[in-house]
Write a protein that holds these residues in place. Structure first.
Motif, short mmCIF file in Angstrom:
data_model
loop_
_atom_site.label_atom_id
_atom_site.label_comp_id
_atom_site.label_asym_id
_atom_site.label_seq_id
_atom_site.Cartn_x
_atom_site.Cartn_y
_atom_site.Cartn_z
N ALA A 47 0.83 -1.20 0.00
CA ALA A 47 0.00 0.00 0.00
C ALA A 47 0.87 1.25 0.00
CB ALA A 47 -0.94 -0.01 1.20
N ASP A 48 1.95 1.23 0.76
CA ASP A 48 2.81 2.40 0.83
C ASP A 48 3.57 2.63 -0.48
OD1 ASP A 48 4.05 4.51 2.67
OD2 ASP A 48 5.83 3.50 1.89
N VAL A 49 3.96 1.55 -1.16
CA VAL A 49 4.61 1.70 -2.47
C VAL A 49 3.67 2.42 -3.44
CG1 VAL A 49 5.37 0.43 -4.51
CG2 VAL A 49 6.23 -0.21 -2.27
N THR A 82 -3.08 2.36 4.14
CA THR A 82 -1.81 2.41 4.87
C THR A 82 -2.03 2.72 6.34
OG1 THR A 82 -1.55 4.74 4.22
CG2 THR A 82 -0.49 3.09 2.83
N ALA A 83 -2.98 3.62 6.63
CA ALA A 83 -3.30 3.93 8.03
C ALA A 83 -3.93 2.72 8.72
CB ALA A 83 -4.24 5.13 8.09
N PHE A 116 -9.63 -6.13 5.04
CA PHE A 116 -10.54 -5.01 5.26
C PHE A 116 -9.96 -3.68 4.80
CE2 PHE A 116 -12.19 -1.52 7.87
CZ PHE A 116 -13.53 -1.58 7.51
N PRO A 117 -8.69 -3.36 5.11
CA PRO A 117 -8.14 -2.08 4.62
C PRO A 117 -8.18 -1.97 3.10
CG PRO A 117 -6.75 -2.97 6.36
CD PRO A 117 -7.73 -4.04 6.02
N PHE A 118 -7.83 -3.05 2.41
CA PHE A 118 -7.86 -3.00 0.94
C PHE A 118 -9.28 -2.79 0.43
CE2 PHE A 118 -8.70 -5.34 -3.00
CZ PHE A 118 -7.89 -4.63 -3.88
N LEU A 119 -10.24 -3.50 0.99
CA LEU A 119 -11.62 -3.36 0.55
C LEU A 119 -12.15 -1.96 0.80
CD1 LEU A 119 -13.10 -6.80 1.73
CD2 LEU A 119 -12.47 -6.11 -0.60
N ILE A 171 -11.50 10.81 8.38
CA ILE A 171 -12.11 10.22 9.57
C ILE A 171 -11.66 8.78 9.77
CG2 ILE A 171 -14.31 9.48 10.59
CD1 ILE A 171 -15.55 12.05 9.58
N PRO A 172 -11.67 7.91 8.73
CA PRO A 172 -11.13 6.56 8.93
C PRO A 172 -9.67 6.56 9.37
CG PRO A 172 -12.42 6.64 6.93
CD PRO A 172 -12.31 8.05 7.41
N ARG A 173 -8.87 7.48 8.84
CA ARG A 173 -7.46 7.55 9.25
C ARG A 173 -7.34 7.82 10.74
NH1 ARG A 173 -4.38 11.24 4.68
NH2 ARG A 173 -4.30 9.66 3.02
#
Length: 384
Positions: A47-49, A82-83, A116-119, A171-173
């Motif tokens: 994700a960071d890349v 990433t967060a 979940f983060p990816f989705l 807000i999610p971050r």
């Protein structure tokens, strides 16, 4: 191109390099690929890349609506995950230290932490695309209501774009950060209370080779007698101050092998990840707040801090990820170069990156050097 944009691109390149280093560390080792912690770090690195590449591209192609939307899409898709992956790492440490979950039990929840983060990122990126929220604004190609240089109702690309930006990204971050902060607070008080509540058998065991090496050390100590007594008295003289509230920011000292000491080392590693997380997203959130609640103008110094910190997460994550190995090698081999200490792997490197923060080796470094040359999975580099 101004100096701020050039600086941001340089940092983004270094961030990509750091993230790829973590990904390589995981992919090249079968044992790491099977462990939840290393899988989380691999997903975070990917994700960071993606996000760092978006930062590197910057304003290139911003005048082209199609390219601008593509850049904004990948920025939204990778920025929030990433967060969330950082939060997943904090949750992992909380479960390991406070709840004392085993690796087998953690594998049952790993798919939530990994997918979940990816989705969320992909879903919000697609929703922003269908709602026509992507446009070029003062913060580049992102979720913007007014395209740069355009005025009037006909120029509005999406109603309530700023509100969507907060709900989809900011807000999610910061919910993720609050969860991370809560986990680390619980870890802090758990570890600060002492080791009597953290049974040693609940922590992952050390490698058999390392345990056998410890037995060999004990035999050598019994034979050496007075020499080892002197070393023992010297080692006992190094004691950490448990009353220090900022113990997690200070390097550990001594050769304590107790479960409470190892738990404190794990907590220290987790806190460094949290500091990296906060450093990455604080300034960009401040920038968005100033843009939304004010007249839209953002101080130059805030923009500079965003350029410095937003693309830097891969660099600091790599440093924190390799930190346990570096400290362990510097303990074992004081004569080893710093670069070699970063890349030299031993048996404990394959136990758990979050686990063995410092070596449990004897202070007799010569014996350790000879033994590790026999058991190490890679050739011992004398100097690079």
């Amino acid at each position: 191109m101004d100096a701020r944009a050039i600086l941001s691109k340089v940092i983004a390149c270094l961030s990509v390099l750091g993230s790829l280093t973590i990904a390589r560390e995981v992919l090249m080792d079968k044992k790491k690929r099977a462990m939840v912690y290393h899988r989380q770090m691999f997903a975070l690195s990917l994700a960071d890349v993606t996000f760092s590449i978006v930062v590197f591209v910057g304003g290139w192609g911003a005048s082209n609506p199609g390219l601008c939307k593509a850049k904004a899409f990948f920025s939204v898709m990778s920025g929030t995950p990433t967060a969330m992956y950082n939060t997943g790492v904090s949750v992992y440490y909380f479960l390991l230290i406070c709840r004392q979950l085993t690796e087998q039990r953690m594998r049952k929840i790993q798919y939530i932490l990994l997918f979940f983060p990816f989705l969320w990122g992909f879903g919000t990126a697609m929703a922003s695309l269908f709602l026509d929220l992507y446009a070029r604004g003062s913060n580049g190609c992102w979720i913007n209501k007014n395209p740069k240089g355009c005025e009037g109702d006909e120029c509005i690309s999406g109603a309530n774009a700023d509100l969507y930006g907060f709900w989809f990204v900011y807000i999610p971050r910061w919910v993720s950060f609050c969860v991370s902060f809560l986990c680390m607070t619980l870890v802090y008080f758990k570890v600060a209370r002492g080791g009597e509540e953290t049974p040693e058998q609940e922590l992952p065991s050390r490698p058999k080779a390392a345990l056998a090496a410890d037995d060999e050390e004990k035999e050598n100590e019994e034979e050496d007698g007075n020499e080892n007594d002197d070393r023992g008295e010297a080692a006992k003289g190094v004691v950490q101050n448990d009353d220090d509230m900022l113990w997690f920011l200070k390097p550990s000292q001594g050769q304590d092998t107790s479960a409470s000491h190892r738990a404190r080392q794990m907590a220290r590693q987790a806190f460094w990840y949290l500091i990296t997380y906060f450093n990455t997203y604080f300034w960009v959130t401040l920038q968005q707040v100033l843009k939304t609640v004010g007249d839209g103008s953002i101080p130059y110094w805030v923009r500079v801090m965003v350029s410095l910190t937003l693309p830097s997460q891969g660099i600091f994550n790599c440093i924190v990820y390799l930190r346990p190995r570096y400290l362990r090698n510097r303990d074992k081999y004081p004569e080893m170069s710093r670069l070699a200490a970063v890349f030299h792997q031993d048996e404990e490197d394959f136990v758990l990156g979050a686990r063995q923060m410092r070596s449990m080796c004897n202070v007799n470094n010569n014996d350790n050097t000879r033994r590790d040359r026999r058991h190490s999975w890679v050739k011992y580099p004398t100097q690079w």
